[in-house]
Design a protein around this motif. Structure first.
Motif, PDB file in Angstrom:
ATOM      1  N   LEU A   1      -3.848  14.621 -62.587  1.00  0.00           N
ATOM      2  CA  LEU A   1      -5.116  14.192 -62.010  1.00  0.00           C
ATOM      3  C   LEU A   1      -4.866  13.307 -60.797  1.00  0.00           C
ATOM      4  CD1 LEU A   1      -8.169  14.353 -62.383  1.00  0.00           C
ATOM      5  CD2 LEU A   1      -8.034  12.271 -63.786  1.00  0.00           C
ATOM      6  N   GLU A   2      -3.879  12.419 -60.896  1.00  0.00           N
ATOM      7  CA  GLU A   2      -3.577  11.543 -59.766  1.00  0.00           C
ATOM      8  C   GLU A   2      -3.087  12.344 -58.559  1.00  0.00           C
ATOM      9  OE1 GLU A   2      -0.689   7.748 -58.569  1.00  0.00           O
ATOM     10  OE2 GLU A   2      -0.698   8.540 -60.618  1.00  0.00           O
ATOM     11  N   GLU A   3      -2.230  13.310 -58.795  1.00  0.00           N
ATOM     12  CA  GLU A   3      -1.733  14.149 -57.694  1.00  0.00           C
ATOM     13  C   GLU A   3      -2.859  14.950 -57.054  1.00  0.00           C
ATOM     14  OE1 GLU A   3       2.838  15.146 -59.108  1.00  0.00           O
ATOM     15  OE2 GLU A   3       1.150  16.307 -59.926  1.00  0.00           O
TER      16      GLU A   3
ATOM     17  N   ILE B   1     -13.746  12.471 -53.745  1.00  0.00           N
ATOM     18  CA  ILE B   1     -12.773  12.273 -54.817  1.00  0.00           C
ATOM     19  C   ILE B   1     -11.409  11.922 -54.250  1.00  0.00           C
ATOM     20  CG2 ILE B   1     -11.550  13.417 -56.705  1.00  0.00           C
ATOM     21  CD1 ILE B   1     -14.071  15.130 -57.107  1.00  0.00           C
ATOM     22  N   ASN B   2     -11.056  12.591 -53.142  1.00  0.00           N
ATOM     23  CA  ASN B   2      -9.722  12.441 -52.571  1.00  0.00           C
ATOM     24  C   ASN B   2      -9.809  11.885 -51.150  1.00  0.00           C
ATOM     25  OD1 ASN B   2      -7.127  12.666 -51.581  1.00  0.00           O
ATOM     26  ND2 ASN B   2      -6.911  14.854 -52.016  1.00  0.00           N
ATOM     27  N   PRO B   3      -9.538  10.615 -50.946  1.00  0.00           N
ATOM     28  CA  PRO B   3      -9.652   9.994 -49.614  1.00  0.00           C
ATOM     29  C   PRO B   3      -8.594  10.481 -48.632  1.00  0.00           C
ATOM     30  CG  PRO B   3      -8.698   8.451 -51.176  1.00  0.00           C
ATOM     31  CD  PRO B   3      -9.142   9.635 -51.973  1.00  0.00           C
TER      32      PRO B   3
END
Length: 541
Positions: A171-173, A531-533
């Protein structure tokens, strides 16, 4: 005839737990249901690998819509590129000057591509664990790497640089991955396709219809090479498909090529698979006019209609056979096999009527979003009464594309063009259509011929957006372009309808507002960037 006695498959994909219902139309997809196994207990034998392979092919036969392999998602690409419009104006939001990062249509292409990529990555992460024949394992792997490359090819074409992942992500990746430059994405996809082509068979039995072949992998590679203008390399790729003799130009009337009776034709190199009752699609109800129980969802533009030559092989502005008052007569037979025209097109013994004021089910005056034309291509008279339950496959790559692409690559590479090359490539397609063969070898004139031929032969098969993007003419086609519909008058002065018409009497229909320097790429969806900056945005959005 097609075997449509199939069962559903349920397979849970990786740590993301995608529950995917799969059924299809050949023995390849005829498998018993699974009860959502986990990766830890599933990857034990060849049968497990086979079921997982099927899971990666799923295209979504329901209402999910826009992706690069579903019928309506593919046809939208042609509509967006100037071939037509849609009754509910969904593709118009991409070309009307209002495209933004919240647009759900372009976001759907993005998200569904990554769903497929996640399935493929999960398969590749586990296939080596399975004890099975090495050559079959290589074949399975080649199919999945091709599917993934196909997804990345399209993502890079439409979005530019995109996140490139070749493994399952935590999830972090997933929430921190950055965009890989467009050319690097294409190079990755091309390298994958070159690597797997030799592991794939050139032909499949009918029971394996729909599975990736060497031809599908190489035709996808050819598309990438053409995008990158690697003409000599692309020509070599396409020539290998031709030399394989695995594919043909089917000698049936053009319109019948898309009937269920020809779905095992060797002209189809790659097609999405469906099955009536078990894994159908609803695309048919979109295509059929109301007279035959459909929604008449799509409306071709007259500018597309005008690109069909006259029967003498000349364009309408040069042919003595063209009559501006009878514009649909003496035309390339594919016109009335691709587009339904008021008073000319017949289907199941009835005539298509759309003239304003006619009171017919498809009267153009019923809805402001109709051009009066409808799509004839893909209408199969063998289709049963339930248009929500079509089992007809949908072509993604045809041999006709390979031949036209090979000719274009030879032309753009500066190679000599002779009659032998024309007779190998464009002329079998022309002969099937009932049109005069091409003898033109002058590069400038031949380029016009090839581009026009691609537009009419491959219409509504998802290639128009690809073509105008790589040719650099998308702004010419869509920037503040006024499109028209059917002919309703001989001139504005004789117009007796409620419609505004152009000087030739065609309905003034839609206008696009393509933004040069911006709309060549679609925006990265806002939902993804929230979600992903680390996901940057394309210029202008």
């Amino acid at each position: 005839m097609k075997n449509v006695i199939k069962k559903s498959i349920i397979y849970v994909i990786s740590a993301f737990a995608f529950a995917v219902t799969l059924q299809s139309c050949s023995d390849f997809f005829d498998k018993n249901p699974l009860s959502e196994p986990s990766d830890g207990t599933f990857w034990k034998n060849e049968n497990d690998a086979y079921l997982a392979l099927v899971g990666c092919y799923n295209v979504g036969g329901d209402w999910r819509g826009q992706c690069f392999w579903s019928p309506d998602g593919v046809i939208y690409l042609d509509l967006m590129a100037g071939n037509g419009s849609e009754k509910e104006s969904r593709p118009d939001g991409v070309t009307n000057g209002e495209l933004n990062s919240s647009n759900w249509v372009t976001a759907a292409y993005y998200s569904q591509s990554y769903e497929k990529i996640a399935r493929c990555n999960n398969f590749l992460a586990h296939i080596e664990e399975v004890e099975m024949d090495a050559s079959k394992k290589a074949e399975f792997t080649g199919e999945i790497r091709t599917l993934r490359a196909y997804a990345y090819m399209n993502l890079a074409l439409h979005f530019g640089g995109v996140p490139l992942s070749t493994k399952n992500l935590t999830l972090e990746e997933a929430n921190t991955i950055s965009r890989t430059p467009q050319d690097e994405v294409w190079e990755f996809a091309a390298t994958e396709l070159k690597a797997v082509a030799d592991d794939l068979p050139w032909e499949r039995s009918n029971s394996e219809n729909g599975r990736i072949t060497a031809g599908a992998a190489l035709a996808t590679l050819g598309r990438i090479q053409m995008i990158q203008k690697k003409w000599a390399e692309a020509a070599g790729t396409y020539k290998s498909i031709i030399d394989s003799e695995a594919h043909i130009i089917e000698q049936v009337p053009f319109v019948e090529l898309f009937y269920s009776t020809n779905q095992f034709s060797k002209e189809f190199i790659f097609a999405t698979q469906y099955a009536e009752d078990t894994y159908p699609h609803v695309f048919t109800v979109y295509v059929f006019p109301e007279k035959w129980g459909g929604w008449h969802q799509y409306s071709p533009y007259n500018e597309f209609v005008k690109d069909f030559l006259c029967i003498d092989g000349l364009p309408i502005d040069k042919s003595p056979l063209y009559d501006k008052d009878l514009p649909y007569e003496n035309r390339d037979p594919r016109l009335l096999q691709t587009v339904m025209v008021d008073g000319y097109t017949t289907f199941r013994g009835d005539t298509y009527i759309s003239y304003p004021g006619s009171g017919a089910p498809d009267d153009v005056s019923k809805y402001i979003q109709w051009s009066g034309y409808s799509i004839r291509k893909f209408m199969d008279p063998n289709m049963n009464a339930n248009l929500y339950n079509s089992g007809n496959n949908f072509s993604l790559i045809r041999y006709a594309e390979v031949l036209l692409s090979y000719l274009e690559c030879k032309l753009e590479a500066g190679d000599g063009i002779d009659q032998g090359l024309l007779d190998l490539t464009i002329n079998p397609i022309r002969r099937r259509a009932g049109m005069p063969v091409v003898t033109e070898t002058n590069p400038e004139e031949l380029r016009k011929i090839v581009r026009r031929e691609r537009r009419v032969e491959l219409a509504f098969e998802g290639l128009r957006y690809y073509d105008v993007l790589r040719w650099g003419i998308i702004a010419d086609e869509l920037e503040n372009r006024q499109f028209t519909g059917m002919k309703v008058a001989t001139s504005p002065e004789t117009n007796t309808t409620e419609y505004d018409v152009d000087p030739e009497g065609y309905i003034i229909y839609k206008k696009t507002n393509f933004k040069r320097g911006v709309n060549e790429l679609w925006p990265i969806p806002l939902s993804e960037r929230e979600i992903n900056p680390n996901l940057t945005q394309n210029t202008g959005y």
